[in-house]
Write a protein that holds these residues in place. Sequence first.
Motif, PDB file in Angstrom:
ATOM      1  N   VAL A  91      99.942  50.578 -29.959  1.00  0.00           N
ATOM      2  CA  VAL A  91      99.734  51.964 -29.546  1.00  0.00           C
ATOM      3  C   VAL A  91     100.992  52.481 -28.846  1.00  0.00           C
ATOM      4  O   VAL A  91     101.511  51.852 -27.928  1.00  0.00           O
ATOM      5  CB  VAL A  91      98.516  52.078 -28.610  1.00  0.00           C
ATOM      6  CG1 VAL A  91      98.430  53.489 -28.011  1.00  0.00           C
ATOM      7  CG2 VAL A  91      97.229  51.762 -29.368  1.00  0.00           C
ATOM      8  N   THR A  92     101.475  53.626 -29.292  1.00  0.00           N
ATOM      9  CA  THR A  92     102.652  54.236 -28.670  1.00  0.00           C
ATOM     10  C   THR A  92     102.279  55.349 -27.707  1.00  0.00           C
ATOM     11  O   THR A  92     103.017  55.611 -26.744  1.00  0.00           O
ATOM     12  CB  THR A  92     103.604  54.787 -29.743  1.00  0.00           C
ATOM     13  OG1 THR A  92     102.907  55.770 -30.538  1.00  0.00           O
ATOM     14  CG2 THR A  92     104.094  53.664 -30.654  1.00  0.00           C
ATOM     15  N   VAL A  93     101.158  56.016 -27.926  1.00  0.00           N
ATOM     16  CA  VAL A  93     100.717  57.087 -27.028  1.00  0.00           C
ATOM     17  C   VAL A  93      99.234  57.330 -27.278  1.00  0.00           C
ATOM     18  O   VAL A  93      98.724  57.083 -28.375  1.00  0.00           O
ATOM     19  CB  VAL A  93     101.544  58.382 -27.257  1.00  0.00           C
ATOM     20  CG1 VAL A  93     101.318  58.933 -28.661  1.00  0.00           C
ATOM     21  CG2 VAL A  93     101.249  59.437 -26.205  1.00  0.00           C
ATOM     22  N   ALA A  94      98.534  57.804 -26.253  1.00  0.00           N
ATOM     23  CA  ALA A  94      97.115  58.137 -26.366  1.00  0.00           C
ATOM     24  C   ALA A  94      96.861  59.448 -25.626  1.00  0.00           C
ATOM     25  O   ALA A  94      97.601  59.807 -24.705  1.00  0.00           O
ATOM     26  CB  ALA A  94      96.245  57.020 -25.778  1.00  0.00           C
ATOM     27  N   GLY A  95      95.815  60.162 -26.026  1.00  0.00           N
ATOM     28  CA  GLY A  95      95.545  61.422 -25.358  1.00  0.00           C
ATOM     29  C   GLY A  95      94.199  62.001 -25.731  1.00  0.00           C
ATOM     30  O   GLY A  95      93.441  61.442 -26.536  1.00  0.00           O
ATOM     31  N   THR A  96      93.907  63.147 -25.137  1.00  0.00           N
ATOM     32  CA  THR A  96      92.739  63.952 -25.472  1.00  0.00           C
ATOM     33  C   THR A  96      93.225  65.355 -25.812  1.00  0.00           C
ATOM     34  O   THR A  96      94.323  65.755 -25.422  1.00  0.00           O
ATOM     35  CB  THR A  96      91.732  64.028 -24.315  1.00  0.00           C
ATOM     36  OG1 THR A  96      92.368  64.625 -23.183  1.00  0.00           O
ATOM     37  CG2 THR A  96      91.223  62.650 -23.938  1.00  0.00           C
ATOM     38  N   GLY A  97      92.409  66.110 -26.528  1.00  0.00           N
ATOM     39  CA  GLY A  97      92.852  67.443 -26.941  1.00  0.00           C
ATOM     40  C   GLY A  97      93.923  67.333 -28.006  1.00  0.00           C
ATOM     41  O   GLY A  97      93.861  66.486 -28.889  1.00  0.00           O
ATOM     42  N   LEU A  98      94.934  68.187 -27.909  1.00  0.00           N
ATOM     43  CA  LEU A  98      96.010  68.211 -28.894  1.00  0.00           C
ATOM     44  C   LEU A  98      97.290  67.635 -28.309  1.00  0.00           C
ATOM     45  O   LEU A  98      97.621  67.908 -27.149  1.00  0.00           O
ATOM     46  CB  LEU A  98      96.261  69.645 -29.369  1.00  0.00           C
ATOM     47  CG  LEU A  98      95.139  70.251 -30.202  1.00  0.00           C
ATOM     48  CD1 LEU A  98      95.430  71.711 -30.515  1.00  0.00           C
ATOM     49  CD2 LEU A  98      94.920  69.463 -31.492  1.00  0.00           C
ATOM     50  N   PRO A  99      98.016  66.830 -29.065  1.00  0.00           N
ATOM     51  CA  PRO A  99      99.270  66.255 -28.565  1.00  0.00           C
ATOM     52  C   PRO A  99     100.239  67.337 -28.100  1.00  0.00           C
ATOM     53  O   PRO A  99     100.438  68.350 -28.759  1.00  0.00           O
ATOM     54  CB  PRO A  99      99.825  65.509 -29.790  1.00  0.00           C
ATOM     55  CG  PRO A  99      98.631  65.198 -30.626  1.00  0.00           C
ATOM     56  CD  PRO A  99      97.705  66.365 -30.432  1.00  0.00           C
ATOM     57  N   GLY A 100     100.797  67.115 -26.911  1.00  0.00           N
ATOM     58  CA  GLY A 100     101.801  68.023 -26.380  1.00  0.00           C
ATOM     59  C   GLY A 100     101.272  69.278 -25.728  1.00  0.00           C
ATOM     60  O   GLY A 100     102.050  70.123 -25.268  1.00  0.00           O
ATOM     61  N   GLU A 101      99.947  69.429 -25.640  1.00  0.00           N
ATOM     62  CA  GLU A 101      99.391  70.667 -25.091  1.00  0.00           C
ATOM     63  C   GLU A 101      98.734  70.488 -23.723  1.00  0.00           C
ATOM     64  O   GLU A 101      98.112  71.414 -23.213  1.00  0.00           O
ATOM     65  CB  GLU A 101      98.389  71.280 -26.070  1.00  0.00           C
ATOM     66  CG  GLU A 101      99.038  71.808 -27.330  1.00  0.00           C
ATOM     67  CD  GLU A 101      98.167  72.814 -28.056  1.00  0.00           C
ATOM     68  OE1 GLU A 101      97.065  73.126 -27.552  1.00  0.00           O
ATOM     69  OE2 GLU A 101      98.582  73.273 -29.123  1.00  0.00           O
ATOM     70  N   GLY A 102      98.840  69.314 -23.121  1.00  0.00           N
ATOM     71  CA  GLY A 102      98.283  69.131 -21.791  1.00  0.00           C
ATOM     72  C   GLY A 102      96.778  68.990 -21.801  1.00  0.00           C
ATOM     73  O   GLY A 102      96.173  68.676 -22.829  1.00  0.00           O
ATOM     74  N   PRO A 103      96.133  69.230 -20.641  1.00  0.00           N
ATOM     75  CA  PRO A 103      94.692  69.007 -20.519  1.00  0.00           C
ATOM     76  C   PRO A 103      93.893  69.859 -21.500  1.00  0.00           C
ATOM     77  O   PRO A 103      94.240  71.011 -21.762  1.00  0.00           O
ATOM     78  CB  PRO A 103      94.387  69.407 -19.068  1.00  0.00           C
ATOM     79  CG  PRO A 103      95.694  69.320 -18.359  1.00  0.00           C
ATOM     80  CD  PRO A 103      96.735  69.673 -19.379  1.00  0.00           C
ATOM     81  N   PRO A 104      92.827  69.289 -22.053  1.00  0.00           N
ATOM     82  CA  PRO A 104      91.996  70.072 -22.979  1.00  0.00           C
ATOM     83  C   PRO A 104      91.223  71.157 -22.245  1.00  0.00           C
ATOM     84  O   PRO A 104      90.716  70.955 -21.139  1.00  0.00           O
ATOM     85  CB  PRO A 104      91.051  69.028 -23.573  1.00  0.00           C
ATOM     86  CG  PRO A 104      90.995  67.930 -22.563  1.00  0.00           C
ATOM     87  CD  PRO A 104      92.345  67.903 -21.896  1.00  0.00           C
ATOM     88  N   GLY A 105      91.150  72.330 -22.845  1.00  0.00           N
ATOM     89  CA  GLY A 105      90.335  73.405 -22.302  1.00  0.00           C
ATOM     90  C   GLY A 105      88.974  73.388 -22.955  1.00  0.00           C
ATOM     91  O   GLY A 105      88.856  73.576 -24.171  1.00  0.00           O
ATOM     92  N   LEU A 106      87.937  73.144 -22.174  1.00  0.00           N
ATOM     93  CA  LEU A 106      86.591  72.971 -22.720  1.00  0.00           C
ATOM     94  C   LEU A 106      85.580  73.822 -21.961  1.00  0.00           C
ATOM     95  O   LEU A 106      85.715  74.014 -20.745  1.00  0.00           O
ATOM     96  CB  LEU A 106      86.160  71.497 -22.625  1.00  0.00           C
ATOM     97  CG  LEU A 106      86.922  70.484 -23.477  1.00  0.00           C
ATOM     98  CD1 LEU A 106      86.518  69.067 -23.079  1.00  0.00           C
ATOM     99  CD2 LEU A 106      86.659  70.715 -24.955  1.00  0.00           C
ATOM    100  N   PRO A 107      84.540  74.289 -22.644  1.00  0.00           N
ATOM    101  CA  PRO A 107      83.454  74.952 -21.934  1.00  0.00           C
ATOM    102  C   PRO A 107      82.618  73.932 -21.174  1.00  0.00           C
ATOM    103  O   PRO A 107      82.558  72.762 -21.550  1.00  0.00           O
ATOM    104  CB  PRO A 107      82.643  75.588 -23.062  1.00  0.00           C
ATOM    105  CG  PRO A 107      82.855  74.651 -24.217  1.00  0.00           C
ATOM    106  CD  PRO A 107      84.278  74.186 -24.089  1.00  0.00           C
TER     107      PRO A 107
END
Length: 320
Positions: free
Chosen positions: A275-291
């Motif tokens: 694994v080189t990187v892991a995340g949530t939401g979209l890569p490069g866009e920071g924290p996910p915006g969720l309702p």
Amino acid sequence: MLLGTWNLENLYRAGGPYGPPDEAGYEAKLAALAAVITELDPGLLGVQEVGDPEALKDLAGMLDDDWHVAVSEHPDSRGIRVGFLSRTPLTVVADTRAFPAELRPVQADDAGLTAGQAGRGVLAVETDGGDGPLRVAVCHLKSKLLSYPDGRFQPRDEGERARYAAYALYRRAAEATALRALADELLAGDGQGRDVAILGDLNDEVQAATTQILLGPPGSEIGTPGYDRPDRGDAMRLWDVAPLIPPGQRWSRVNSGRRELIDHVLLSHRLVHRVTVAGTGLPGEGPPGLPSVGPDPAERRGEPGSDHAPVWVRVGGRAG
């Protein structure tokens, strides 16, 4: 290769009791989902809450190039099931709701109804991972959002709430045990030599007992000295990639204003160390915006997009 999981939230065609009320709402739902998947650009994406297999094909048709689709044949009472979207051909190796033979049915309601199998099927496939075969299972375990008799989402009193929370926990634990049994089959005692992933909405967080059931032998967790020290347990272990996700992104749903990481990617020894990187939401866009969601999932009927964020890892080729 980017490997991920995403709860699509009530992916039904228009007009049914759970999906968008009209075609315009359905098209908006598909467009919102397709935009995220296109930006995410996964090689393989495990998905949950596919209410209509044809709707998943509609979604695949809105993506670039040709995508391969697989769905479980074991939906729950609302018709939702798990599936895959993949850029490479898929071979189904398991589609099951079965508990291990030794595990007895668990109580599911006040009337004494028992559950002797998972509420939704677990689907496992094999595909080309770019560095040999990749075996992946996708799941959607019993929800923490409780439902009560007569279609209620609010309890009559605290006693009923506590009992139904216990019934949900019994079921989630049994389903996690069944999923771990399937993981054992996929690993076949060779986690150092096999690329295996378990993806899905586990409906609980990293340290929850039900999540921990899936990990296998204790030790060698990410961030501990044992992580880079191979031992015999590595053959059967799974590693939750949550510690590799930046702390500021470490959630996949917002429940009554509280951020939770309930969607997970678990990997075998051979896979996690690439694994080189892991995340949530979209890569490069920071924290996910969720309702923020409440106790009644029907409140979001017809809303575009999803109330969950994708959880993903990027995997490189084998060293050497």
